[in-house]
Each structure stands twice: as C-alpha cells, then as structure tokens.
Design a protein around this motif. Structure first.
Motif, PDB file in Angstrom:
ATOM      1  N   LEU A  97       0.824  -1.204   0.000  1.00 43.72           N
ATOM      2  CA  LEU A  97       0.000   0.000   0.000  1.00 43.72           C
ATOM      3  C   LEU A  97       0.862   1.259   0.000  1.00 43.72           C
ATOM      4  O   LEU A  97       0.578   2.218  -0.718  1.00 43.72           O
ATOM      5  CB  LEU A  97      -0.930  -0.024   1.220  1.00 43.72           C
ATOM      6  CG  LEU A  97      -1.801   1.217   1.442  1.00 43.72           C
ATOM      7  CD1 LEU A  97      -2.715   1.449   0.249  1.00 43.72           C
ATOM      8  CD2 LEU A  97      -2.610   1.087   2.721  1.00 43.72           C
ATOM      9  N   VAL A 118      -6.036  -4.372  -1.768  1.00 43.04           N
ATOM     10  CA  VAL A 118      -4.906  -4.394  -0.846  1.00 43.04           C
ATOM     11  C   VAL A 118      -4.978  -5.676  -0.034  1.00 43.04           C
ATOM     12  O   VAL A 118      -6.070  -6.101   0.384  1.00 43.04           O
ATOM     13  CB  VAL A 118      -4.924  -3.171   0.099  1.00 43.04           C
ATOM     14  CG1 VAL A 118      -3.788  -3.231   1.099  1.00 43.04           C
ATOM     15  CG2 VAL A 118      -4.847  -1.889  -0.704  1.00 43.04           C
ATOM     16  N   ASP A 126      -1.456  -6.362   4.937  1.00 48.67           N
ATOM     17  CA  ASP A 126      -0.555  -5.273   4.585  1.00 48.67           C
ATOM     18  C   ASP A 126      -0.450  -4.297   5.760  1.00 48.67           C
ATOM     19  O   ASP A 126      -1.437  -3.700   6.182  1.00 48.67           O
ATOM     20  CB  ASP A 126      -1.072  -4.555   3.338  1.00 48.67           C
ATOM     21  CG  ASP A 126      -0.046  -3.606   2.738  1.00 48.67           C
ATOM     22  OD1 ASP A 126       0.863  -3.184   3.478  1.00 48.67           O
ATOM     23  OD2 ASP A 126      -0.156  -3.289   1.549  1.00 48.67           O
ATOM     24  N   PHE A 185      -8.204   2.633  -2.533  1.00 52.30           N
ATOM     25  CA  PHE A 185      -7.850   1.248  -2.260  1.00 52.30           C
ATOM     26  C   PHE A 185      -8.964   0.579  -1.464  1.00 52.30           C
ATOM     27  O   PHE A 185      -9.757   1.246  -0.781  1.00 52.30           O
ATOM     28  CB  PHE A 185      -6.529   1.166  -1.484  1.00 52.30           C
ATOM     29  CG  PHE A 185      -5.390   1.869  -2.159  1.00 52.30           C
ATOM     30  CD1 PHE A 185      -4.646   1.233  -3.131  1.00 52.30           C
ATOM     31  CD2 PHE A 185      -5.071   3.186  -1.821  1.00 52.30           C
ATOM     32  CE1 PHE A 185      -3.597   1.882  -3.756  1.00 52.30           C
ATOM     33  CE2 PHE A 185      -4.027   3.836  -2.438  1.00 52.30           C
ATOM     34  CZ  PHE A 185      -3.288   3.186  -3.411  1.00 52.30           C
ATOM     35  N   ALA A 188      -9.965   0.129   2.851  1.00 54.53           N
ATOM     36  CA  ALA A 188      -8.639  -0.323   3.266  1.00 54.53           C
ATOM     37  C   ALA A 188      -8.361  -0.010   4.720  1.00 54.53           C
ATOM     38  O   ALA A 188      -7.562  -0.677   5.372  1.00 54.53           O
ATOM     39  CB  ALA A 188      -7.574   0.312   2.379  1.00 54.53           C
TER      40      ALA A 188
END
Length: 468
Positions: free
Chosen positions: A13, A41, A45, A441, A449
């Motif tokens: 990311l 994503v 992450d 994202f 995200a």
C-alpha cells in the motif's frame, strides 16, 4: 531520467501511494469510488499504520511494542533504519526516557535510541541552572527551586556543598519552616501585601543561626531558635547562608534595567559567583555562554544600542531571550544519526530515506503547527501570494515524510480522551490521507482499506483503558 519507486517484490500500500504521487495520478472521489475502480490491498498489509492512543505516554508505549514486533518479523531491520519524528520532540522526551530508557541493555527488549533537537537546557543540568538564574526575578524561591540548583555539581561545588549533605539541608528547610520567598520584599515584588516574612528564607535562616548560637533557648526578638543545628554542622549552615545571599544579590541586580555594558558585567560576575566547572563539558558550556554574551554585546554595538551617549537601557527580558536563543541554537542538532532509533523534531531535511518512518503527536491543532506571531511582526495578517506560510510548510514536511518511508510508515495520535474516552479528531492531514486511502484502495472483499486499521485501534483503545 527517473524510474518508478515500486519494485516487483514490494507492491504494498505504501509504495502504491508513493507511485501515485510520482506519476501524478488524479485523486479519486470517495463518493463515486466503487470496488471495481479501487485497487485491492492484501489483508495483512501493514506498510501504512494508524494508531489511536489516549496519551503521549501510551503513544510511546505502543511505538515500543510495534518496533519490537517489526524487529522480530524483519531480522534484517536495524535500529538505525528507524526515525521517529514529532511536532515538538521536547514534549515527548520524558516519555521516551521512561519507556525506552527503562529497559536495561541486557534485556532482549532493549532498543538503542537517541534524542535530538532538544534545547541545551533540557540536556545539560548546568544549562538548566543558567536558565533558572536568568529567570530569578520571576521565581517564587521555593525549596524545590534552591534544591534544584544545588543538584547541579558545578553550582554546588562553588559553595563547597557535597552531594551527601543535600538530605541534611532538605531536612533543615522542612523543619525550620522555610517554604518560599527570599524575604518580605521579594514577596511584595510578586504583588503580595507587605510584611509577609513568615516561612521565607530569611525567616528560616534566622532560626537556623540562632539555634546554632543558643540552642533550644528562649525566643530572641520574636525569633524562635531551631535547635537542629549543632557542632560541625554549623559550617554547612554557613554554606547555605552564603548560597542564599548570593541568590539575593543576583536577584537585586537582575531587577534593574541596565545598559548593555552593565549587563555584560553582571552576567560575567554571575558565572564566576555560581559555577565552578567540574569537567570539560561544564567548561565548554561556560565558554559558549560567555561567547554568547560577547557576541550579543557586539551585535548591540553594531545596532546602535550599546548604551553609550544616548543612555539606552534594556530590561532583563530582552537580554534573557537573546542569550537563551543563542545558547539553544548551538546545541540543537546534537546526536542525530548516531546509529540508533532517532527521535527528533519534524523539520526540513530530516526525512532522509529510512526504512521505517514514525510520526507521533499527529493531533488536531498540534499539526500543522500554530505559531503565535510576534508583537512587532508588521506582516501579520497581511499575507500576499508568495509570502511564506508555516502551515503550508508543515503540509510539505508531512508529504516529505510519507515519501521518505521505504518500507513502513507509522502514524500515531491521541484519538481518545484519557478522561471520558470521547473521540478526538486527528490532524487534518491524517484525515485527508485516510480519505485518500479509502477512495483509492479496498480490501479483497470490497471493504475500505482502513478496515485493517480499525481493529488495531480498538485493541489499542482497550489496552489504553487498562493502562490508565
């Protein structure tokens, strides 16, 4: 000439955000962004992290835990690869010492660290004593004020007081009734009525000396003797009297507005009266302060305010501010890039590429920083295009820090009240970054995200409540 910062094996990311900035990709709209238009994503992450805490102490504790986790998950990561920045690192210095400094070197949890960008008076005891002496007319002369000065070895040795004698002095001060104030005149200078001499230093020292001379006898001229001083202890009482008399003499000198040359003489006499250097560090600091006095005198002469035929006189506040700025500016950038985790202030040219970049104190109102303009600033309120904007500078510094992170970008702020657990907003820059992440994202299941980060925030909040 330039290549994309994203490598084939680092498609996370953080690097995607940096690549979007590099390629000048337009900002997506949060309202119109759907799952099909947003980039997925991975659920694990952690290249971009937001941490909500309840206090500065908790921020540093969470940071310590997260760094230990990073060092365990990535054995190749070294402390020198981590930089921690805050809007004002001086506000976090005590918490860093309490958390990172509380772990011994032999402990597996020990993380080497260094603090930079702190004022000299916050790092060196003698510099703090110099600052206290320059503020003497504003002090209340409490017992803790004098004991704090006597904790400085260079000042204590000037009056031949040993460190082992400090508990005896503290006991005498408490039992003789000394609380605050040099004498009634000094209390009157603070706006109090006249004649309030009880529990002052003059009041307590008279009791000490009368008790040494007569023992537990009858009162003499309305002074009750304190019989706790006897024998060879009388020498220590004399040393205490000498120190208090020196402080009173300096207090009288600093109250009067003087010419530049007179101020130079008063300050040089102050250095000789109160300090006896114990090592090379003390000697260097005294030389630096003396040089700052000489340079200030030369600057006043060049500016035409040397106090010559025109009779210009200056109050203490002008002299004090000039000397403190000169003293702090010379030792501002000490111990930066010393091979440890670097704690420093968020300022230009500090965001050299690090593998881990951490930001603390990203609170609403604290960053971008609000600077109160000076009274004589004629440009205040008359901003024109092209003039410097401090808030815009801080926005650029945040972007610079984001682009400098090579592997992890860590953001922490006080998002919950420590009193009632009410929600507090982050800095507007943090809110904008989170909105951008949610708009551009998403997770594999279509959620925002930031859902990765919400669970961690809840866990941090629970641990905060247990800790406090």
């Amino acid at each position: 000439l330039f290549e994309s910062p994203i490598d084939a094996g680092t498609d996370c990311l953080l690097t995607r955000i940096q690549n979007a900035i590099f390629d000048l990709q337009p900002l997506p709209s949060l309202s119109s962004a759907g799952a099909e238009s947003r980039q997925p994503v991975a659920a694990g992450d952690r290249s971009l992290q937001f941490h909500i805490c309840h206090s500065r102490q908790r921020e540093v504790e969470v940071l310590h835990d997260r760094l230990l986790d990073l060092f365990e998950q990535h054995p190749e990561l070294q402390p020198r690869d981590v930089i921690v920045m805050a809007p004002d690192i001086d506000g976090y210095a005590a918490h860093v010492e309490a958390v990172f400094g509380n772990v011994g070197r032999e402990d597996a949890r020990y993380i080497p660290y260094t603090l930079a960008d702190r004022p000299e008076r916050a790092c060196h005891p003698m510099a703090a004593a110099l600052a206290s002496l320059l503020r003497l007319p504003d002090l209340r002369f409490t017992v803790s004020d004098l004991l704090g000065l006597l904790e400085v070895a260079a000042l204590r040795q000037r009056f031949a007081i040993n460190e082992t004698e400090l508990p005896v002095l503290q006991r005498w001060m408490a039992q003789s009734g000394i609380r605050w104030g040099l004498h009634a005149e000094q209390r009157e200078s603070l706006g109090l009525p006249t004649g309030l001499h009880e529990n002052t230093w003059q009041f307590g020292l008279r009791r000490l000396l009368l008790g040494y001379a007569s023992g537990a006898g009858e009162p003499w001229i309305n002074v009750e003797p304190f019989a706790g001083v006897a024998g060879l202890e009388g020498a220590l009482a004399g040393k205490l009297l000498q120190a208090v008399n020196a402080l009173e003499s300096l207090w009288q000198s600093l109250r009067v507005a003087r010419s530049v040359d007179d101020w130079v003489q008063v300050l040089l006499v102050m250095l000789g009266t109160f300090f006896l250097p114990q090592d090379d560090t003390d000697e260097l600091l005294l030389r630096r302060f003396e040089n700052a006095i000489r340079e200030w005198q030369q600057a006043c002469v060049e500016g035409g305010i040397d106090g010559g035929s025109d009779g210009t006189i200056l109050p203490l506040v002008v002299v004090r501010e000039a000397l403190q700025v000169a003293l702090d500016s010379e030792g501002l950038s000490q111990r930066f890039l010393a091979g440890c985790v670097n704690f420093c202030t968020l300022m230009p040219m500090r965001s050299i590429p690090f593998r881990v970049v951490c930001l603390l104190g990203m609170n609403d109102g604290d960053y971008p920083r609000n600077r109160v303009p000076l009274d004589f600033d004629l440009m205040n309120g008359r901003y024109r295009p092209g003039d410097r904007s401090r808030r815009e500078d801080d926005r650029y510094l945040f972007l610079e820090a984001l682009l400098s992170a090579r592997q992890f970008f860590y953001i922490s702020y006080i998002g919950r009240s420590i009193r009632d657990d009410s929600e507090r907003p982050p800095s507007v820059l943090i809110a904008q970054l989170r909105d951008y992440v949610n708009a551009a994202f998403c997770l594999a299941d279509g959620k925002n995200a930031s859902e990765n980060e919400k669970l961690e925030n809840k866990q941090d909040a629970k641990s905060d409540l247990v800790a406090h």
